[in-house]
Design an enzyme around this catalytic site. Structure first.
Site: not given
Ligand code: PLP
Length: 394
Positions: A71-72, A200, A238, A326
């Site tokens: 997702g990031t 993700s 890849t 933390c």
């Molecule tokens: N966006 C949201 C709302 C999330 O909850 C998360 C992960 O907790 C991410 C992005 C990031 O996803 P990933 O862990 O696949 O990079």
């Protein structure tokens, strides 16, 4: 001790069907899909099939699906790829104060580089301030709106269709982080006019290390992962074939189980919520009671630290997460809970329970039996007692 897992917004187990679907691609079908020889080339068929299945899951065209690592990466691609089209000096971005760091981080970096960034606040229930959003759109020309579909900490769902329609009317490109909604609510790209969307795998019972990036045809975007011609030149590297195949299976399973799972999760979550509110004094739910993902409960226990609750619960085999992180020895309360204006006495004591289709009634009952004792014990140890000697927030 059994693990009682209530942290599915952080990550989920890999579904057995997903694991089984992936196995041949570690073993017999390990070729590189880009190879000219038949052994590798045959694998491309499975990548294409997976793309088609995922496109169907989103009601999109297969050409609009890009495989990423998480997702990031998808969030970064959307934001930085748009910034490269317009240049940071000409860029006005609108986002929300409660985004995941995968969105807030790149947006704030672009602000440091000269972009204009507006972060829309939320109300005390965690709902987006739509008046502030419309006001932000009315000012100078917005190039990018990036607002999440649902929040990972509270589960509060934003009206993404309305957000996208308003953004499109103002001429902006729209991205949504759909990481927490994928597999939990239906996603129909024919109905919701976002240009880009991030998913993700590990949040919906596929493994960690696979993401989806939906890019609507015609969207202006610069490639971020520059390399080979994979993904039609839009993401070099890849293809992670086993994970791509697993992701497609996970989407298929999510679609097939969604209606029933949502109903079950809502019933179990509500039982948990009612039970904890009835047995633990000075507890309050963070997040809109109706407009919320069925699997998420964020609850604050006043006068105690969420970290301490998490450790004690962990000793009992129960996995939950806290709204504080933390950082360098100090407990920083979550930016999401703070943005909602949750009182100081409760902001540190927030705990998130997140269920999945595998959560059982017995697990909920176990938490309901054990948790009141944990809260009582921590309160009896708290230097702040029950509020009479609260520290002043500086
Ligand atoms: N966006 C949201 C709302 C999330 O909850 C998360 C992960 O907790 C991410 C992005 C990031 O996803 P990933 O862990 O696949 O990079």
């Amino acid at each position: 001790m059994n693990t009682i897992y209530f942290d599915n917004n952080a990550t989920t187990c890999v579904a057995p069907e997903v694991r089984d679907a992936m196995l041949p691609f570690f073993d017999s079908l390990y070729g590189n899909p880009s190879s000219m020889h038949a052994f590798g080339g045959q694998v491309m068929r499975y990548v294409n099939e997976a793309r088609e299945r995922i496109a169907a899951f989103l009601h999109a065209d297969p050409s609009e699906i890009i495989f990423t690592s998480c997702g990031t990466e998808s969030d970064n691609y959307a934001i930085r790829g748009t910034a490269e089209v317009f240049g940071t000096q000409n860029l006005k971005i609108i986002t929300s104060r409660v985004e995941h760091p995968a969105v807030l981080g790149p947006c704030r970096r672009l602000k440091e580089m000269g972009a204009k960034l507006i972060e829309i606040p939320v109300d005390s229930h965690g709902n987006l301030d739509l008046d502030a959003y419309q006001e932000a759109l009315r000012g100078s020309e917005t190039k990018l709106v990036t607002i999440m579909w649902a929040n990972n900490e509270t589960g509060v769902i934003f009206p993404i269709k309305q957000i996208a329609e308003l953004a499109k009317a103002a001429g902006a490109i729209v991205h949504t982080d759909a990481v927490q909604v994928a597999g939990k609510i239906p996603l129909d790209m024919r109905d919701v006019p976002v240009d880009m969307l991030s998913i993700s795998g590990h949040k919906l019972h596929a493994p960690k290390g696979i993401g989806i990036f939906f890019v609507r045809k015609g969207t202006r975007l610069r490639t971020q992962q520059i390399g080979g011609h994979q993904e039609s030149g839009r993401r070099g590297g890849t293809e992670n074939v086993p994970y791509i195949v697993g992701m497609a299976k996970a989407c298929e399973l999510a679609e097939a189980t969604m209606a029933e799972a949502t109903e079950r999760e809502r019933r179990l979550r509500d039982k948990l919520e009612k039970g904890l509110l009835a047995t633990c004094p000075d507890a309050r739910v963070n997040g809109d009671s109706e407009n919320r993902l069925a699997n998420t409960l964020n609850i604050s226990f006043e006068y105690i630290e969420g970290e301490a609750i998490t450790y004690h619960m962990s000793d009992l085999g129960i996995c939950v997460s806290t709204g504080s992180a933390c950082a360098s020895g100090s407990l920083e309360p979550s930016h999401v809970i703070r943005a909602m204006g949750v009182p100081f006495t409760a902001v540190h004591g927030s705990v998130r329970f997140s269920l999945s289709r595998y959560t059982t009634e017995e697990e909920v009952d176990y938490v309901l039996r054990e948790m009141p004792g944990v809260i009582r014990k921590l309160r009896s140890l708290s230097p702040f007692g029950k509020g009479d000697k609260l520290p002043v927030e500086l």
